[in-house]
Design a protein around this motif. Structure first.
Motif, short mmCIF file in Angstrom:
data_model
loop_
_atom_site.label_atom_id
_atom_site.label_comp_id
_atom_site.label_asym_id
_atom_site.label_seq_id
_atom_site.Cartn_x
_atom_site.Cartn_y
_atom_site.Cartn_z
N ILE A 161 46.17 36.67 36.28
CA ILE A 161 47.59 36.96 36.22
C ILE A 161 47.88 37.92 35.06
CG2 ILE A 161 49.91 36.00 35.89
CD1 ILE A 161 48.57 35.34 38.61
N GLU B 178 50.38 39.37 40.07
CA GLU B 178 51.34 38.27 39.96
C GLU B 178 50.88 37.03 40.72
OE1 GLU B 178 55.27 39.48 41.02
OE2 GLU B 178 55.42 40.95 39.39
N TYR B 179 49.99 37.22 41.69
CA TYR B 179 49.54 36.06 42.48
C TYR B 179 48.16 36.35 43.06
CZ TYR B 179 48.88 32.94 46.43
OH TYR B 179 48.35 32.03 47.32
N GLU C 226 39.89 33.70 43.97
CA GLU C 226 39.20 33.13 42.82
C GLU C 226 37.73 32.86 43.14
OE1 GLU C 226 41.86 30.33 40.32
OE2 GLU C 226 42.54 30.05 42.38
N GLN D 230 46.66 40.89 34.84
CA GLN D 230 45.62 41.91 34.83
C GLN D 230 45.86 42.92 35.95
OE1 GLN D 230 43.15 42.42 32.76
NE2 GLN D 230 43.07 40.53 31.58
N TYR E 3 36.71 34.85 39.04
CA TYR E 3 37.77 34.76 38.02
C TYR E 3 38.75 33.66 38.40
CZ TYR E 3 36.41 39.34 36.13
OH TYR E 3 35.72 40.38 35.55
N SER E 4 39.28 32.97 37.41
CA SER E 4 40.32 31.98 37.67
C SER E 4 41.68 32.67 37.76
CB SER E 4 40.36 30.93 36.54
OG SER E 4 40.86 31.51 35.35
N ARG E 5 42.65 31.96 38.33
CA ARG E 5 44.00 32.52 38.44
C ARG E 5 44.57 32.85 37.07
NH1 ARG E 5 48.10 29.66 42.56
NH2 ARG E 5 46.21 30.05 43.79
N ASP E 6 44.34 31.97 36.10
CA ASP E 6 44.87 32.21 34.76
C ASP E 6 44.28 33.47 34.14
OD1 ASP E 6 46.43 29.95 34.90
OD2 ASP E 6 45.00 28.67 33.85
N GLU E 7 43.01 33.76 34.45
CA GLU E 7 42.38 34.97 33.92
C GLU E 7 42.91 36.23 34.57
OE1 GLU E 7 37.85 34.00 32.73
OE2 GLU E 7 38.34 33.50 34.81
#
Length: 227
Positions: A80, A62-63, A69, A82, A74-78
């Motif tokens: 969240i 979730e965070y 990162e 997972q 990995y980016s945050r968008d990738e």
């Protein structure tokens, strides 16, 4: 007297209003303090040197903070939504993870060293603490992990250990050497003994003259002419 009753009612309303205003002001200040504290905590986590990741009880991310990162690639968008197993390297055994989840299910923190895999496929080593997060009723609602990349520290430690071990082996080898007929012959024995050690590919013995010049007595592999 109706007028007296009206006056008493007005006094009661005024007093009640004063009390309510005081309560609302205190509540507003408390909310403001809580919000300020929350913002400070968020700033600390966002700027932390350690990686931070928070998941729900099923393991969905979730965070993550910016350090997470940077370390993983990995980016945050990738990340969240997972599962942290996206970093799984295969180094840890299934028994390792069963013990981890059993510990967390009991509401206890789990501390361990993980070998994980970045997005680019390279491995890295992390010291990690995973802690349950509870709500007001004491129920576990999330898990928070703080992780520190210790890859460079471990590599340095291993290199120093190897260097110390090599120095000790060289010292032991040199104690076994007997002086030959010439200085050059002795230097050859020294080089032969040293390169016989595991992990040592070359050796040389250099003599420093009184005028400060240096002269190679023996080297293995042999130096090229003029070298």
């Amino acid at each position: 007297d109706p007028r007296a009753d009206t006056a008493l009612d007005l006094i009661f309303v005024a007093a009640t209003s004063v009390v309510l205003v005081g309560i609302l002001r205190r509540r507003a200040r408390a909310i403001q303090r809580a919000e300020s504290e929350r913002e400070r905590l968020v700033a600390v986590v966002e700027q932390a040197f350690d990686s931070v990741v928070i998941t729900d009880t099923q393991g969905a991310i979730e965070y993550v903070n910016p350090m997470f990162e940077r370390v993983t690639g990995y980016s945050r968008d990738e990340l969240i939504g997972q599962n942290p197993r996206i970093l799984k390297s295969g180094v840890q055994s299934d028994e390792f993870y069963r013990e981890m989840w059993a510990t967390l299910a009991e509401g206890r923190a789990w501390r361990a060293t993980f070998v994980n895999r970045r997005k680019d496929g390279t491995l890295f080593v992390e010291d990690e603490v995973i802690s349950p997060i509870r709500d007001a009723a004491g129920r576990v609602t999330h898990y928070a992990a703080t992780k520190r990349d210790v890859t460079a520290e471990r590599a340095t430690s291993k290199a120093l250990a190897r260097q110390t071990r090599t120095h000790a082996e060289i010292g032991a080898a040199l104690r076994n050497i007997r002086q030959a007929e010439t200085v050059e012959a002795t230097a050859e024995l020294v080089c032969a003994e040293i390169v016989s050690l595991a992990g040592v590919d070359s050796a040389s013995v250099v003599a420093f003259e009184a005028d400060g010049t240096a002269r190679v007595l023996w080297a293995y592999p042999p130096l090229e002419r003029g070298g």
